[in-house]
Design an enzyme around this catalytic site. Sequence first.
Site, PDB file in Angstrom:
ATOM      1  CB  THR A 347      -0.922   0.008   1.240  1.00  0.00           C
ATOM      2  OG1 THR A 347      -0.122  -0.294   2.393  1.00  0.00           O
ATOM      3  CG2 THR A 347      -2.012  -1.005   1.118  1.00  0.00           C
ATOM      4  CB  SER A 373      -0.720   9.524   3.688  1.00  0.00           C
ATOM      5  OG  SER A 373      -1.209   9.576   2.381  1.00  0.00           O
ATOM      6  NE  ARG A 374       5.349   4.141   2.186  1.00  0.00           N
ATOM      7  CZ  ARG A 374       5.039   2.865   2.211  1.00  0.00           C
ATOM      8  NH1 ARG A 374       4.427   2.316   1.196  1.00  0.00           N
ATOM      9  NH2 ARG A 374       5.341   2.122   3.249  1.00  0.00           N
ATOM     10  CB  VAL A 375       0.920   9.154  -3.029  1.00  0.00           C
ATOM     11  CG1 VAL A 375       2.108   8.339  -3.468  1.00  0.00           C
ATOM     12  CG2 VAL A 375      -0.247   8.257  -2.721  1.00  0.00           C
TER      13      VAL A 375
END
Lengths: 510, 130
Positions: A347, A373-375
């Site tokens: 994810t 949250s990476r993006v």
Amino acid sequence: MSKLLEEIEAQIAEAKAGFSRRNVGVVREISDGVARIEGLTDAMMNEMIDFGDGIMGLALNLEETEVGAIILGDYTKIGEGREVRTTGKLLQVPVGKELLGRVVDALGVPEDGKGPLKSDTSYPVEKIAPGIVERRSVNQPVQTGIMAIDAMIPIGRGQRELIIGDRSTGKTTICIDTIINQARLNKAAEEAGDKEYRPLYCVYVAIGQKLSNIARLTNVLEENGAMPYTVVVNASASESATNQYLAPYAGCAIGEWFMDNGMDALIIYDDLSKHANAYRQVSLVLKRPPGREAYPGDVFYLHSRLLERAARMDEEHGNGSLTALPIIETQMGDVSAYIPTNVISITDGQIYLETDLFFQGVRPAISVGLSVSRVGSSAQLKAMKQVAGRVKLELSQFRELAAFAQFGSDLDARTKAQIERGKRIIEVFKQPQYNPIGVEIQVSILWAVQNGYFDDVEVDDVGVVQDKLAEFMSTRKQDVLERILKEKTLSDELIGELRRAVEEFKQTIQ
Amino acid sequence: MKISKKAKSEAKGLFRACLRDGIPDEGRVREMLSAVMKTKPRGYLPVLVYFHYLLRIENRRRTARIESAVALSEKQTSDLKENLTSQYGKGLIFEFKQNDDLLGGVRIQVGSDVLDGSIRGRLGELESKF
């Protein structure tokens, strides 16, 4: 009537055609919903197998001398020696807007007693994820309505954000809140006739859940007016492992239809730990070799191929999106177990819920340090970025300082102020369930906290004051909220208006 | 009986040794069987069980079962044999059977392939369409 006669004639004409060719096999062994079949030399992987009497199976193991198939339906009616045949078709489920507001099983059969589905479109359950060329990076936010998430762990449309935590830590509640918030936003946009707003439809896939939980969930969704924008795919604990294994793929196909047709959808897999368990059961009965924790070797691929289907398509390919919120249940907070680490690595970030926080009254019990949250930040509203940019850092510093402050009370004024601010931020992020907050109100509250308007409020009163501020803004300063939503950024002029509004509010509560 | 991987692979080896032009040779099978029964090597029973299974599968694959509602004439039989041999290769075992349940027409099964030209088959197809 003449049309019906023509249809019957056409069917008879088709049936008249000379020899019919088919590939058959014989059931050699049947147990626990899995059949081993001799013959079926032309069977393809994932092909539907016709067992007769309306019972279908799915070919999963193609071996040298036999085929292993899982049975979709009542396997107790199938006996050894029964002749089965290939169909040349892949498993499909009905898709389309007709499914909104319905509860269906893993094969798309309605379970809610509202009559048959009127959908005439079907999608294969297994599908290859969209390629690189068709995709684009996330650029639109999913407003969950949960302040802690929207401010610190923003989710973008097309993202895959894992929700992970022990049992009873509020994982499902976060998802229900998100669904309710989408319904609220969709309805508001419909009523305002906002053509620019892209509604977000939700698909909730229940895997191995108690039926009572699903009934409660659908009731909550109905009470909050969220069912007309939601599809519930149900493979409860009472259903076979086969159905539990297939349900997420069926739900994904339903969500993909929205994406392929230029719409946005959100899919929740509740939960993938039980899905992995169901797949382990099917694999063991199929006599596939067990690996770590007895899961089969392809358990990573099981989840990666499912979650890769969540995507944000570019303008040339319809501009649709499918956002995935998989849920994983950990045991005793162990995120380093096999399935949690697999899904974490697949994810684009995770929201980690902690039991300790939950029992301390911090609800949603989001662990800020372990959640990421990476993006999503690229899709976050600029106004939110302006007010929440420093929150995560401040909270982390607060936790460190609070731990340090336990050993002595001799602290300098700056440290004390940081601790006090941290306490108030934590209070602000506490939010009751099924009560999502609009992003414009979130921005106003966070701006007030960041600019010290909550510093003189007692920690225990923060919640009450926050609610009053939200009420004040939404009843008396609607124009400011509308401007935040419209301009999406806090200009100096808007900040001035916000300051005036908050100061006015402070005077009223004093 | 639990058949180990080793036993399976040994059985496959024996099976391959019994093939002549890709078809199991009866003489070789008999020879092999008598040799095994004479020496009775350790773990020979699972090997034989799996060998029997492979032979049964191969036999099934090479059997052409032809069912017809009425008895076929000699010419029809020979034509059928010729056609099926050209399609599936040499070494087919033909089994002809008269089956009144078919009502009319012919049903041919070679291995797992079924060519159904019987009235019963067509009626079944029509039933499934409605």
